[in-house]
Design a protein around this motif. Structure first.
Motif, PDB file in Angstrom:
ATOM      1  N   VAL A 184       0.853  -1.188   0.000  1.00  0.00           N
ATOM      2  CA  VAL A 184       0.000   0.000   0.000  1.00  0.00           C
ATOM      3  C   VAL A 184       0.889   1.238   0.000  1.00  0.00           C
ATOM      4  N   LEU A 185       0.534   2.201  -0.829  1.00  0.00           N
ATOM      5  CA  LEU A 185       1.299   3.444  -0.903  1.00  0.00           C
ATOM      6  C   LEU A 185       0.340   4.628  -0.780  1.00  0.00           C
ATOM      7  N   ASP A 186       0.589   5.497   0.196  1.00  0.00           N
ATOM      8  CA  ASP A 186      -0.216   6.707   0.387  1.00  0.00           C
ATOM      9  C   ASP A 186       0.372   7.864  -0.417  1.00  0.00           C
ATOM     10  N   HIS A 187      -0.497   8.772  -0.837  1.00  0.00           N
ATOM     11  CA  HIS A 187      -0.058   9.852  -1.718  1.00  0.00           C
ATOM     12  C   HIS A 187       0.962  10.775  -1.062  1.00  0.00           C
ATOM     13  N   ASP A 188       0.911  10.874   0.276  1.00  0.00           N
ATOM     14  CA  ASP A 188       1.804  11.800   0.977  1.00  0.00           C
ATOM     15  C   ASP A 188       3.048  11.117   1.533  1.00  0.00           C
ATOM     16  N   ALA A 189       3.290   9.871   1.140  1.00  0.00           N
ATOM     17  CA  ALA A 189       4.495   9.182   1.590  1.00  0.00           C
ATOM     18  C   ALA A 189       5.729   9.899   1.038  1.00  0.00           C
ATOM     19  N   PRO A 190       6.701  10.240   1.885  1.00  0.00           N
ATOM     20  CA  PRO A 190       7.864  11.004   1.406  1.00  0.00           C
ATOM     21  C   PRO A 190       8.711  10.256   0.387  1.00  0.00           C
ATOM     22  N   ASP A 191       8.651   8.931   0.423  1.00  0.00           N
ATOM     23  CA  ASP A 191       9.454   8.133  -0.508  1.00  0.00           C
ATOM     24  C   ASP A 191       8.609   7.516  -1.615  1.00  0.00           C
ATOM     25  N   ALA A 192       7.460   8.116  -1.902  1.00  0.00           N
ATOM     26  CA  ALA A 192       6.510   7.529  -2.852  1.00  0.00           C
ATOM     27  C   ALA A 192       7.148   7.270  -4.220  1.00  0.00           C
ATOM     28  N   GLN A 193       7.817   8.249  -4.765  1.00  0.00           N
ATOM     29  CA  GLN A 193       8.371   8.087  -6.112  1.00  0.00           C
ATOM     30  C   GLN A 193       9.505   7.056  -6.123  1.00  0.00           C
ATOM     31  N   ALA A 194      10.277   6.984  -5.048  1.00  0.00           N
ATOM     32  CA  ALA A 194      11.337   5.978  -4.966  1.00  0.00           C
ATOM     33  C   ALA A 194      10.752   4.575  -4.886  1.00  0.00           C
ATOM     34  N   ARG A 195       9.669   4.406  -4.159  1.00  0.00           N
ATOM     35  CA  ARG A 195       9.033   3.094  -4.040  1.00  0.00           C
ATOM     36  C   ARG A 195       8.396   2.683  -5.366  1.00  0.00           C
ATOM     37  N   ILE A 196       7.841   3.650  -6.081  1.00  0.00           N
ATOM     38  CA  ILE A 196       7.293   3.352  -7.415  1.00  0.00           C
ATOM     39  C   ILE A 196       8.410   2.898  -8.346  1.00  0.00           C
ATOM     40  N   ALA A 197       9.533   3.584  -8.302  1.00  0.00           N
ATOM     41  CA  ALA A 197      10.668   3.222  -9.161  1.00  0.00           C
ATOM     42  C   ALA A 197      11.163   1.819  -8.834  1.00  0.00           C
ATOM     43  N   ALA A 198      11.207   1.474  -7.535  1.00  0.00           N
ATOM     44  CA  ALA A 198      11.656   0.138  -7.137  1.00  0.00           C
ATOM     45  C   ALA A 198      10.672  -0.932  -7.605  1.00  0.00           C
ATOM     46  N   PHE A 199       9.389  -0.635  -7.524  1.00  0.00           N
ATOM     47  CA  PHE A 199       8.370  -1.588  -7.984  1.00  0.00           C
ATOM     48  C   PHE A 199       8.466  -1.765  -9.496  1.00  0.00           C
ATOM     49  N   LYS A 200       8.659  -0.658 -10.204  1.00  0.00           N
ATOM     50  CA  LYS A 200       8.738  -0.701 -11.664  1.00  0.00           C
ATOM     51  C   LYS A 200       9.947  -1.513 -12.130  1.00  0.00           C
ATOM     52  N   ALA A 201      11.014  -1.483 -11.354  1.00  0.00           N
ATOM     53  CA  ALA A 201      12.213  -2.239 -11.735  1.00  0.00           C
ATOM     54  C   ALA A 201      11.938  -3.734 -11.773  1.00  0.00           C
ATOM     55  N   GLU A 202      11.019  -4.188 -10.923  1.00  0.00           N
ATOM     56  CA  GLU A 202      10.653  -5.604 -10.892  1.00  0.00           C
ATOM     57  C   GLU A 202       9.387  -5.893 -11.687  1.00  0.00           C
ATOM     58  N   ASN A 203       8.579  -4.859 -11.907  1.00  0.00           N
ATOM     59  CA  ASN A 203       7.275  -5.016 -12.568  1.00  0.00           C
ATOM     60  C   ASN A 203       7.109  -3.900 -13.602  1.00  0.00           C
ATOM     61  N   PRO A 204       7.664  -4.072 -14.805  1.00  0.00           N
ATOM     62  CA  PRO A 204       7.603  -3.000 -15.815  1.00  0.00           C
ATOM     63  C   PRO A 204       6.184  -2.529 -16.111  1.00  0.00           C
ATOM     64  N   VAL A 205       5.227  -3.473 -16.133  1.00  0.00           N
ATOM     65  CA  VAL A 205       3.819  -3.097 -16.281  1.00  0.00           C
ATOM     66  C   VAL A 205       3.233  -3.004 -14.876  1.00  0.00           C
ATOM     67  N   MET A 206       2.943  -1.783 -14.460  1.00  0.00           N
ATOM     68  CA  MET A 206       2.486  -1.558 -13.083  1.00  0.00           C
ATOM     69  C   MET A 206       0.960  -1.601 -12.997  1.00  0.00           C
ATOM     70  N   TYR A 207       0.478  -2.395 -12.051  1.00  0.00           N
ATOM     71  CA  TYR A 207      -0.960  -2.563 -11.809  1.00  0.00           C
ATOM     72  C   TYR A 207      -1.250  -1.864 -10.483  1.00  0.00           C
ATOM     73  N   ILE A 208      -2.051  -0.795 -10.548  1.00  0.00           N
ATOM     74  CA  ILE A 208      -2.263   0.070  -9.389  1.00  0.00           C
ATOM     75  C   ILE A 208      -3.761   0.199  -9.147  1.00  0.00           C
ATOM     76  N   GLN A 209      -4.182  -0.142  -7.943  1.00  0.00           N
ATOM     77  CA  GLN A 209      -5.612  -0.169  -7.634  1.00  0.00           C
ATOM     78  C   GLN A 209      -5.903   0.707  -6.415  1.00  0.00           C
ATOM     79  N   LYS A 210      -6.985   1.445  -6.484  1.00  0.00           N
ATOM     80  CA  LYS A 210      -7.381   2.245  -5.334  1.00  0.00           C
ATOM     81  C   LYS A 210      -7.659   1.335  -4.143  1.00  0.00           C
ATOM     82  N   LYS A 211      -7.086   1.677  -2.998  1.00  0.00           N
ATOM     83  CA  LYS A 211      -7.286   0.864  -1.798  1.00  0.00           C
ATOM     84  C   LYS A 211      -8.748   0.932  -1.379  1.00  0.00           C
TER      85      LYS A 211
END
Length: 297
Positions: free
Chosen positions: A158-185
């Motif tokens: 789960v990633l919240d919009h105000d997480a300070p490391d949000a973009q870094a966590r997205i980049a890490a996820f993308k490195a393992e999952n080039p096609v990103m599946y993102i669903q509203k919690k």
């Protein structure tokens, strides 16, 4: 089953695992034949049209029940399903059909089928663009990132919009999952439902009640099974969700949110344990009876 039927039906699954062995037991009780198949040990002789396991050609069996194709979902597991099509082409009845399961193991393939069938789902974004992914998180407020090949919340977060490391966590996820599946919690209120179907016929519904503090209700995260009595409208939604897949045995994952019920996914393998522990229904025996009747009929 009161009498054994002279047919040979193997179970594709994980040797030693409860669900695989219990299904093999149920089939053995009705046929006198028992075979558990680890697809990791199967060899396909394409020219000869033989599917070999422990000295046996699986294409000579009367039937195969696919309880588990692999311990984890991956493109390699899809290849194992393709191998089973060789036996099917030679007259072996496979439950569920490999082509039906193929449409479920990739989360995106399952999602597109559900969307085309008009099943209500959480708002979902699929993208390869990191900035589009970040915008989705901002729009949703709180989002769940899901690998395309995973079960029981493995690899999800789960990633919240105000997480300070949000973009870094997205980049890490993308490195393992080039096609990103993102669903509203979704607001699950601590529970969701598993609705069980056998050959398109409704069997029962169980609840998964989440462990306090966990964002998901999976058994891997401490969730527990409990009975649940759905409304006719909810059963109709389950029917609508599972119908396009044409599976022999399936469970539809449904959540009751303040905005109404939503469908998360349809499973080709799960639900036996939930049916037994949550509903008191021996789905293994029901499945075995159905398969034996289909093979011997």
């Amino acid at each position: 089953m009161t009498e054994t039927v002279d047919v040979k039906i193997g179970v594709v699954g994980t040797p030693g695992k409860w669900s695989t062995e219990a299904l093999a037991d149920a089939l053995e009780a009705g046929t006198g034949f028992r075979l558990v198949i680890d697809m990791g040990q199967v060899t396909l002789d394409l020219a000869g049209g033989r599917l070999l396991y422990d000295g046996m050609d699986l294409a000579t069996l009367d039937g195969l029940v696919v309880k588990k194709i692999a311990e984890s979902y991956s493109v390699h597991a899809l290849d194992r399903l393709e191998m089973l099509r060789i036996a099917e082409a030679q007259g072996v009845k496979v439950f569920s059909r490999p082509e039906a399961i193929l449409r479920l193991m990739d989360r995106l393939a399952c999602t597109v089928t559900l969307r085309n069938a008009g099943a209500p789902m959480p708002p979902t974004i699929i993208t390869e663009d990191a900035q589009a992914a970040f915008k989705a998180v901002c729009d949703f407020g709180s989002a769940v990132f899901k690998p395309l090949f995973s079960t029981k919340a493995r690899g999800m977060f789960v990633l919240d919009h105000d997480a300070p490391d949000a973009q870094a966590r997205i980049a890490a996820f993308k490195a393992e999952n080039p096609v990103m599946y993102i669903q509203k919690k979704a607001d699950l209120s601590g529970q969701d439902l598993g609705m069980v179907f056998l050959n398109g016929t409704y069997v029962c519904t169980y609840r998964r009640i989440g462990e306090s503090g966990s964002w998901n209700t999976t058994i891997n995260s401490g969730g527990k099974y409990a009975p649940y009595e759905p409304t006719p409208d909810l059963i109709a939604l389950g029917h609508k969700a599972q119908a396009p897949f044409g599976l022999t045995f399936t469970t539809v994952d449904i959540a009751l949110t303040p905005e109404g019920p939503i469908v998360f996914e349809v499973s080709a393998f799960g639900g036996y344990s939930g049916a037994l522990k949550g509903c008191g229904v021996d789905a293994m025996a029901l499945m075995a009876d159905h398969v034996v009747a289909e093979v011997s009929g």
